[in-house]
Design a protein around this motif. Structure first.
Motif, mmCIF file in Angstrom:
data_model
loop_
_atom_site.group_PDB
_atom_site.id
_atom_site.type_symbol
_atom_site.label_atom_id
_atom_site.label_comp_id
_atom_site.label_asym_id
_atom_site.label_seq_id
_atom_site.Cartn_x
_atom_site.Cartn_y
_atom_site.Cartn_z
ATOM 1 N N GLU A 279 68.653 22.213 48.311
ATOM 2 C CA GLU A 279 67.322 21.566 48.391
ATOM 3 C C GLU A 279 67.192 20.473 47.327
ATOM 4 N N ILE A 280 67.659 20.756 46.119
ATOM 5 C CA ILE A 280 67.526 19.787 45.018
ATOM 6 C C ILE A 280 68.389 18.546 45.294
ATOM 7 N N LEU A 281 69.611 18.771 45.761
ATOM 8 C CA LEU A 281 70.521 17.642 46.008
ATOM 9 C C LEU A 281 69.997 16.764 47.152
ATOM 10 N N ARG A 282 69.313 17.429 48.118
ATOM 11 C CA ARG A 282 68.758 16.706 49.261
ATOM 12 C C ARG A 282 67.522 15.889 48.839
ATOM 13 N N SER A 283 66.708 16.439 47.926
ATOM 14 C CA SER A 283 65.410 15.829 47.623
ATOM 15 C C SER A 283 65.435 14.846 46.466
ATOM 16 N N PHE A 284 66.434 14.928 45.607
ATOM 17 C CA PHE A 284 66.430 14.075 44.405
ATOM 18 C C PHE A 284 67.765 13.370 44.268
ATOM 19 N N SER A 285 67.733 12.207 43.545
ATOM 20 C CA SER A 285 69.019 11.525 43.385
ATOM 21 C C SER A 285 69.710 12.061 42.134
ATOM 22 N N ILE A 286 70.338 13.186 42.320
ATOM 23 C CA ILE A 286 71.088 13.820 41.232
ATOM 24 C C ILE A 286 72.452 14.212 41.799
ATOM 25 N N THR A 287 73.499 14.039 41.007
ATOM 26 C CA THR A 287 74.828 14.390 41.507
ATOM 27 C C THR A 287 75.048 15.890 41.358
ATOM 28 N N PRO A 288 75.921 16.470 42.209
ATOM 29 C CA PRO A 288 76.232 17.892 42.057
ATOM 30 C C PRO A 288 76.735 18.197 40.649
ATOM 31 N N ALA A 289 77.488 17.243 40.057
ATOM 32 C CA ALA A 289 78.059 17.499 38.726
ATOM 33 C C ALA A 289 76.961 17.610 37.677
ATOM 34 N N ARG A 290 75.944 16.740 37.770
ATOM 35 C CA ARG A 290 74.873 16.794 36.762
ATOM 36 C C ARG A 290 74.042 18.080 36.931
ATOM 37 N N LEU A 291 73.786 18.460 38.182
ATOM 38 C CA LEU A 291 73.017 19.698 38.402
ATOM 39 C C LEU A 291 73.798 20.886 37.843
ATOM 40 N N ALA A 292 75.089 20.905 38.104
ATOM 41 C CA ALA A 292 75.943 21.994 37.598
ATOM 42 C C ALA A 292 75.910 22.024 36.069
ATOM 43 N N GLU A 293 75.874 20.856 35.470
ATOM 44 C CA GLU A 293 75.808 20.762 34.005
ATOM 45 C C GLU A 293 74.495 21.361 33.482
ATOM 46 N N MET A 294 73.412 21.051 34.184
ATOM 47 C CA MET A 294 72.101 21.584 33.760
ATOM 48 C C MET A 294 72.108 23.114 33.873
ATOM 49 N N PHE A 295 72.648 23.625 34.986
ATOM 50 C CA PHE A 295 72.713 25.077 35.169
ATOM 51 C C PHE A 295 73.573 25.710 34.065
ATOM 52 N N ALA A 296 74.692 25.034 33.755
ATOM 53 C CA ALA A 296 75.613 25.590 32.751
ATOM 54 C C ALA A 296 74.935 25.657 31.379
ATOM 55 N N ALA A 297 74.109 24.652 31.077
ATOM 56 C CA ALA A 297 73.419 24.657 29.787
ATOM 57 C C ALA A 297 72.457 25.857 29.707
ATOM 58 N N THR A 298 71.801 26.156 30.824
ATOM 59 C CA THR A 298 70.885 27.311 30.847
ATOM 60 C C THR A 298 71.678 28.610 30.719
ATOM 61 N N LYS A 299 72.772 28.685 31.443
ATOM 62 C CA LYS A 299 73.642 29.870 31.417
ATOM 63 C C LYS A 299 74.169 30.115 29.989
ATOM 64 N N ALA A 300 74.448 29.026 29.280
ATOM 65 C CA ALA A 300 74.998 29.167 27.928
ATOM 66 C C ALA A 300 73.996 29.871 27.016
ATOM 67 N N VAL A 301 72.710 29.672 27.270
ATOM 68 C CA VAL A 301 71.683 30.326 26.438
ATOM 69 C C VAL A 301 71.377 31.729 26.956
ATOM 70 N N PHE A 302 71.272 31.878 28.278
ATOM 71 C CA PHE A 302 70.735 33.122 28.837
ATOM 72 C C PHE A 302 71.800 34.092 29.356
ATOM 73 N N GLY A 303 73.055 33.667 29.374
ATOM 74 C CA GLY A 303 74.141 34.574 29.748
ATOM 75 C C GLY A 303 73.899 35.271 31.066
ATOM 76 N N GLU A 304 74.056 36.608 31.054
ATOM 77 C CA GLU A 304 73.946 37.355 32.315
ATOM 78 C C GLU A 304 72.515 37.417 32.857
ATOM 79 N N MET A 305 71.569 36.892 32.083
ATOM 80 C CA MET A 305 70.179 36.888 32.555
ATOM 81 C C MET A 305 69.953 35.843 33.650
ATOM 82 N N VAL A 306 70.918 34.928 33.841
ATOM 83 C CA VAL A 306 70.849 34.035 35.006
ATOM 84 C C VAL A 306 72.185 34.084 35.744
ATOM 85 N N GLU A 307 72.100 34.025 37.077
ATOM 86 C CA GLU A 307 73.323 34.005 37.893
ATOM 87 C C GLU A 307 73.467 32.609 38.485
ATOM 88 N N ILE A 308 74.661 32.035 38.317
ATOM 89 C CA ILE A 308 74.919 30.703 38.871
ATOM 90 C C ILE A 308 75.967 30.847 39.975
#
Ligand SMILES: C[S@@+](CC[C@H](N)C(=O)[O-])C[C@H]1O[C@@H](n2cnc3c(N)ncnc32)[C@H](O)[C@@H]1O
Ligand code: SF4
Length: 451
Positions: free
Chosen positions: A386-415
């Motif tokens: 949905e995000i890739l369809r609605s906004f001009s963001i590359t899959p790589a940048r979205l993955a980077e944003m998710f990874a930054a969240t994962k780095a803080v929250f560990g197993e509390m978020v699933e990617i």
């Protein structure tokens, strides 16, 4: 590390984390938006489209000590009548600038206590709203009703004006807690208000209750929840009591030595949550419950749950216009907030000027982050497709944003390739996880709006 210490480490008990009823949050608004910009945005609403209106009535008969809402006490009806005249003038200004054929999706009167308006004023203000913006197909008119401040005459005026949804403040039924928080309201008074509302055919009733109040225990909150369940509201907002005396000075009346600890707050929430779920309510986002037949529950299942300044909503209108002192409007272009003080707001409208004092113009980056945060707050998940369809963001940048969240929250978020998901045990951390996508709050400098 046990779950509680993990939650503590990750910031669960930091009271300054925003509730994200908007992004950016109101403390990040600036004076870049004023009356001319507001008028321009109103004029840009396309002819024939659908908008929602919020009207703020900042008056109460007596001020409850716990309350952090923007309101003032008055024993006389005079200031309320004078204020309602200002709303009428503001509606006229709105009408003059609206394109033809714009209709109303949702009308909400909040406060304060909108039912402080006398019956003739309720009728006049509602009629002026419909004259400015006629009700559209399936429109809803909801009002916040203080059970201590309602009677048959005002209920009749509301019902005749098209009321079809209502929200009542309950907070807690325990007499000792009620005394300490400066809000006394017997079960009988609440039940009487519910009967009055239901008798007028209002099918959707919300009730607000609080956890984290002084002297609250698991036994006491269970009793309050069970009493509330006996009234079978369609929706419940279970808010965490925000003790913010630096923002709401009347809270200095509340003794802090009997406030539950953050860990106890979590237990109180859990106790109430389990009772609502056992009684057949669906969980809606972080703090709401709704019967499966209710609009919020249906919107959640359809993937259409949204967040706005009133909390969770099923409203799909792209514009929310806030009228009255302190109200915030949302347009596709940005936010605009009216003067917070009733006097300043009144002065502006009497001079035929909108009272806009602050706001924010969206950048494409804001809109992307607003959706990421809304998806987390509403659905506990971000759908990558949905995000890739609605906004001009590359899959790589979205993955980077998710990874930054994962780095803080560990197993509390699933990617996964599907996106980001917050599993059930990590749900108390939802606001903190949402904050990891907040580009303005990353400095962690500001105080957020607490309720
Ligand atoms: C405008 S008031 C409700 C309407 C009406 N005046 C009444 O009292 O019933 C909106 C709601 O905000 C919530 N609220 C107010 N102060 C709060 C606080 N300090 N922390 C959390 N929620 C709060 C309460 O649950 C309250 O019912
Ligand atoms: S809880 Fe309601 S009645 Fe009490 S001060 Fe707040 S807005 Fe007014």
């Amino acid at each position: 590390m046990n779950q509680e210490s993990q939650l503590t480490r990750l910031g669960l008990f930091d009271a300054r984390v925003p509730r994200y009823t908007s992004y950016p949050t109101a403390p990040h608004f600036s004076d870049s938006v004023g009356p001319a910009q507001f008028a321009e945005w109103i004029e840009a609403i396309p002819a024939g489209s659908s908008i929602s209106l919020y009207m703020h009535v900042p008056f109460c008969r007596t001020l409850c000590w716990f309350c952090a809402c923007r309101t003032q006490g008055t024993q006389s009806d005079d200031p309320v009548r004078a204020y309602a005249e200002v709303l009428l003038a503001e509606l006229k200004m709105l009408k003059e600038r609206l394109a033809p054929g714009v209709t109303l999706s949702r009308l909400h009167w909040g406060g304060g206590t909108p039912t402080l308006m006398p019956p003739d004023m309720i009728r006049r203000v509602a009629a002026a709203v419909y004259e400015a913006v006629p009700m559209g197909e399936g429109a809803e008119f909801s009002v916040e009703i203080d059970p201590n401040e309602i009677d048959d005459a005002r209920m009749d005026a509301l019902a005749e004006s098209g009321l079809n949804r209502a929200s009542i403040g309950v907070q807690d039924f325990d007499p000792e807690i009620q005394k300490v928080i400066g809000r006394e309201q017997s079960y009988e008074v609440t039940a009487g208000a519910v009967a009055m509302i239901r008798a007028r055919g209002v099918t959707s009733l919300n009730a607000d209750i609080l956890y984290g109040l002084p002297h609250q225990t698991e036994a006491r909150i269970s009793e309050s929840v069970n009493k509330l369940l006996s009234l079978r509201p369609d929706r419940v907002a279970l808010y965490g009591y925000a003790h913010v005396p630096w923002m709401a000075r009347r809270q200095v009346m509340i003794p802090t030595d009997h406030l539950p600890t953050p860990q106890e707050r979590l237990q109180l929430f859990e106790t109430a949550r389990r009772l609502f779920v056992a009684a057949g309510y669906d969980e809606i986002g972080i703090d709401h419950f709704a019967l499966p037949t209710d609009g919020l529950a249906r919107a959640l299942k359809a993937g259409q749950l949204k967040r706005n300044f009133q909390g969770y909503t099923d409203d799909q209108a792209p514009v929310l216009v806030g009228l009255g002192a302190s109200s915030i409007s949302r347009f596709p272009q940005g936010f605009a907030q009216n003067a917070p003080a009733t006097s300043a707001h009144t002065q502006a409208i009497r001079a035929a000027r909108f009272s806009t004092v602050r706001g924010h113009v969206f950048t494409p980056e804001d809109l992307l982050r607003a959706r990421l945060i809304e998806a987390i707050m509403c659905d506990f998940r971000i759908d990558a497709e949905e995000i890739l369809r609605s906004f001009s963001i590359t899959p790589a940048r979205l993955a980077e944003m998710f990874a930054a969240t994962k780095a803080v929250f560990g197993e509390m978020v699933e990617i996964s390739p599907a996106g980001l998901f917050i599993p059930e045990p990590a749900r108390p951390l939802t606001r903190m996880i949402a904050r990891s996508f907040d580009a303005y709050d990353l400095s962690k400098s500001g105080h957020s709006s607490a309720i």
